[in-house]
Design an enzyme around this catalytic site. Structure first.
Site, mmCIF file in Angstrom:
data_model
loop_
_atom_site.group_PDB
_atom_site.id
_atom_site.type_symbol
_atom_site.label_atom_id
_atom_site.label_comp_id
_atom_site.label_asym_id
_atom_site.label_seq_id
_atom_site.Cartn_x
_atom_site.Cartn_y
_atom_site.Cartn_z
ATOM 1 N N CYS A 1 -34.023 -14.459 6.183
ATOM 2 C CA CYS A 1 -35.295 -14.676 6.871
ATOM 3 C C CYS A 1 -36.418 -15.156 5.958
ATOM 4 O O CYS A 1 -37.223 -16.003 6.362
ATOM 5 C CB CYS A 1 -35.713 -13.419 7.624
ATOM 6 S SG CYS A 1 -35.361 -11.880 6.799
ATOM 7 N N ASP B 1 -26.704 -17.577 10.849
ATOM 8 C CA ASP B 1 -28.067 -17.100 11.019
ATOM 9 C C ASP B 1 -28.994 -18.186 11.541
ATOM 10 O O ASP B 1 -28.834 -19.363 11.225
ATOM 11 C CB ASP B 1 -28.587 -16.615 9.665
ATOM 12 C CG ASP B 1 -29.561 -15.465 9.800
ATOM 13 O OD1 ASP B 1 -29.854 -15.087 10.939
ATOM 14 O OD2 ASP B 1 -30.014 -14.952 8.767
ATOM 15 N N HIS C 1 -35.232 -13.498 15.240
ATOM 16 C CA HIS C 1 -34.038 -13.485 14.390
ATOM 17 C C HIS C 1 -32.824 -13.522 15.314
ATOM 18 O O HIS C 1 -32.758 -12.754 16.273
ATOM 19 C CB HIS C 1 -33.972 -12.211 13.555
ATOM 20 C CG HIS C 1 -35.183 -11.942 12.725
ATOM 21 N ND1 HIS C 1 -35.177 -11.997 11.352
ATOM 22 C CD2 HIS C 1 -36.445 -11.595 13.074
ATOM 23 C CE1 HIS C 1 -36.381 -11.689 10.886
ATOM 24 N NE2 HIS C 1 -37.166 -11.442 11.924
#
Length: 603
Positions: free
Chosen positions: A301, A350, A477
């Site tokens: 992130c 991700d 996320h």
């Protein structure tokens, strides 16, 4: 109707002793295989096991014996060495005790009396040190009693259908510096057939164990001199991952995601700013370069935040969707490492989405739809869990309510069954956890969708809105597979290594009968590779039958035997392992059909 064994009141389970003692009325719990009933049955079976152990090993001392997802266990210590070979004798003693139909009774002691009662038992003293209550309960059956809060069955006679499943070591209280105890696991049901079905599933699971199949099929391996929890991907496993990545990349591009890449080590200052240093440090690895501390990333992130910060942002750009197959490292304890399911290095599928608050619902809708398309492709059943605001959290009630409702509405609009975990959200926002059910009805936690207002605030992220004001974006996320390692492990066990053709590491095995057919086999392999497939040639100096047996063990979907007739006619004899059929196709038809099958699945 079966016997009543407990009461359910305000979502709590009480056995009949406690319900009577506290004058509690509620919904009857019957002796069946409901979750509430199994909790009582399995907790009672743990005590039955302890009583049998105490009978066989009089010096035994016991720590705790809880109900867990896989049944129950008890931690204890004895002077003798106990192994798997001793489990049948413990089971026999359990059945013998159960048939005596001992009533299971409860008594309540003051802390002082309980401490005096168990004064010579250091394990019970350790248990009591963790209980803050002034009153402690003891359950007794026959000549066995133990400190316990229940719930329990009214009688041992109901315990007939159980199995001790494994033995392991366990540190006292999970503390690696404390003494090692023995832990025996078991399972119990209300009826014989349920136990039989469970044991069949366990045996099937052993055959499907991804660690065993991964070695046999040449997918991956581990080396102690490399390090625990650090998988080595072999060619076949790497091709399997490559096939997953290829399909995923096409789908991501079609859905407006942009590829990005962040470094694997970042200065510790950014981890302090993100909150990882204070809240996640024990799971991270650190190193020092030029007297500056760096943290090896456990998540992607922060790198994606830096991508966002690389230029000024306008509301016209949002939502921004960044994705990365990001390699991350996490400091997992050796005792929890488990093949590809729990490793120290893994690659996340991700993505992070930066959007306006009023775009949360649509973005979550897109993610859920994306998730459905991937899981449906592999015939996974799945469910989702919505976790709401915990007591310790940041942000206004209005923002939390908006984010939570957006997640809830997206789930309902997509007709996704979900449960609510009240207060189970992250401190920065609510989340959805994606849980899949495999061919053996086992549930696996895979992906997650998290709405985050915390990191954008910590890193002072902003965009210019239509009124030329600076506004903080929301950060979502998102991971669907969770990680390639974990997902490959689950896929391997779900399909027992029989991967669907569209992701199989080897779609076709070509078996030339002799050297005279080798050149044609090579030409055919080249044609298959050109259309995006992969073929192996089995040209070992073995008999044809042995070559076919070896090919079967590799679990490739298609096997093509090539003799002189096939070379001359270009008509191929095909063994289709998925369809369990044999048929003939011309070379051209075969290549066209194979190309269609490889490309027919899209996420």
């Amino acid at each position: 109707m079966s016997e009543v064994i407990g009461i359910k009141h305000n979502q709590n389970i009480y056995d009949l002793c406690t319900a009577s003692e506290l004058h509690i009325n509620g919904e009857n719990i019957y002796f069946d295989n409901s979750p509430e009933s199994l909790e009582i049955i399995r907790h009672s079976c743990a005590h039955l096991m302890a009583q049998a152990i105490k009978s066989l090993y009089p010096e035994a001392k016991f720590f705790v014996g809880p109900v867990v997802n896989e049944g129950f266990y008890y931690d204890f210590k004895v002077d003798s060495k106990i192994s798997e070979e001793d489990l049948p004798s413990i089971e026999s003693k359990m059945l013998e005790i159960a048939k005596k139909a001992y009533p299971i009774t409860k008594s309540t002691l003051s802390r002082k009396d309980a401490e005096a009662k168990f004064a010579n038992d250091e394990l019970k003293q350790a248990v009591m040190s963790k209980i803050p209550d002034d009153k402690l309960s003891v359950y007794a059956q026959g000549d066995f009693e133990d400190l316990c809060r229940g719930p329990h069955l009214p009688n041992t006679k109901l315990l007939q259908h159980f199995k001790l499943t494994k033995i392991a070591g366990a540190y006292l209280g999970g503390d690696e510096k404390a003494q090692m105890l023995i832990r025996i696991y078991g399972i119990a049901f209300a009826d014989k057939q349920s136990l039989k079905d469970y044991l069949f599933a366990i045996e099937e699971a052993k055959k499907r164990d991804h660690r065993k199949l991964g070695q046999e099929m040449g997918l991956f391996t581990f080396y102690e001199d490399i390090g625990a929890g650090l998988p080595i991907w072999l060619p076949k496993g790497a091709r399997l991952r490559q096939n997953l990545e290829r399909l995923l990349t096409i789908a991501l591009n079609e859905r407006g995601y942009e590829p990005v890449r962040g470094p694997e080590i970042l200065k510790s200052d950014v981890w302090k700013k993100s909150g990882h240093y204070d809240n996640y440090k024990e799971n991270m690895y650190f190193t020092t370069i030029d007297e500056q501390e760096y943290g090896i990333k456990p998540m992607n992130c922060v790198g994606h935040i830096k991508v966002y910060q690389s230029s000024p942002r306008s509301y016209r750009e949002l939502p921004l969707r960044f994705y990365e197959y990001g390699i991350v490292h996490r400091h997992e304890k050796s005792g929890v490492l488990h093949g590809l399911l729990r490793v120290r290095e893994f690659t996340q599928d991700d993505a992070h989405i930066f959007c306006q608050t009023n775009q949360i619902k649509d973005e979550v809708n897109h993610i859920i739809s994306f998730t459905k398309s991937i899981l449906d492709a592999f015939n996974f059943a799945y469910e989702m869990e919505l976790s709401t605001r915990p007591e310790k959290s940041i942000g206004s009630d209005e923002v939390w309510e908006s984010a939570t409702n957006a997640l809830k509405n997206a789930l309902e609009e997509n007709k996704i069954a979900y449960q609510i975990d009240e207060g189970g959200g992250a401190f920065y926002g609510p989340k959805i956890d994606i849980k899949i059910t495999d061919a053996l009805k086992r549930k696996w936690q895979c992906g997650t969708i998290q709405v985050d207002m915390n990191l954008p605030e910590r890193f002072n992220l902003s965009y210019t809105d239509e009124n030329n004001a600076q506004v903080q974006p929301v950060m979502i996320h998102r991971a669907i597979l969770g990680s390639f390692e974990r997902f490959v492990a689950i896929l391997t066990e779900h399909f027992a290594g029989e991967f669907p053709l569209f992701i199989a590491p080897t779609q076709v095995i070509l078996i030339p009968i002799g050297d005279a057919q080798l050149d044609y086999a090579r030409e055919l392999r080249d044609e298959i590779i050109k259309i995006g497939g992969y073929a192996e040639i089995m040209d070992k100096n073995e008999s044809l039958n042995k070559k076919i047996r070896l090919a079967e063990k590799q679990k490739a979907p298609l096997i093509v035997v090539i003799g002189a007739k096939e070379v001359e006619s270009k008509i191929l004899a095909i063994r289709d392992r998925r369809e369990k059929a044999q048929y003939e196709l011309s070379q051209a038809e075969f290549i066209t059909t194979l190309k269609t099958k490889i490309g027919e699945v899209r996420f």
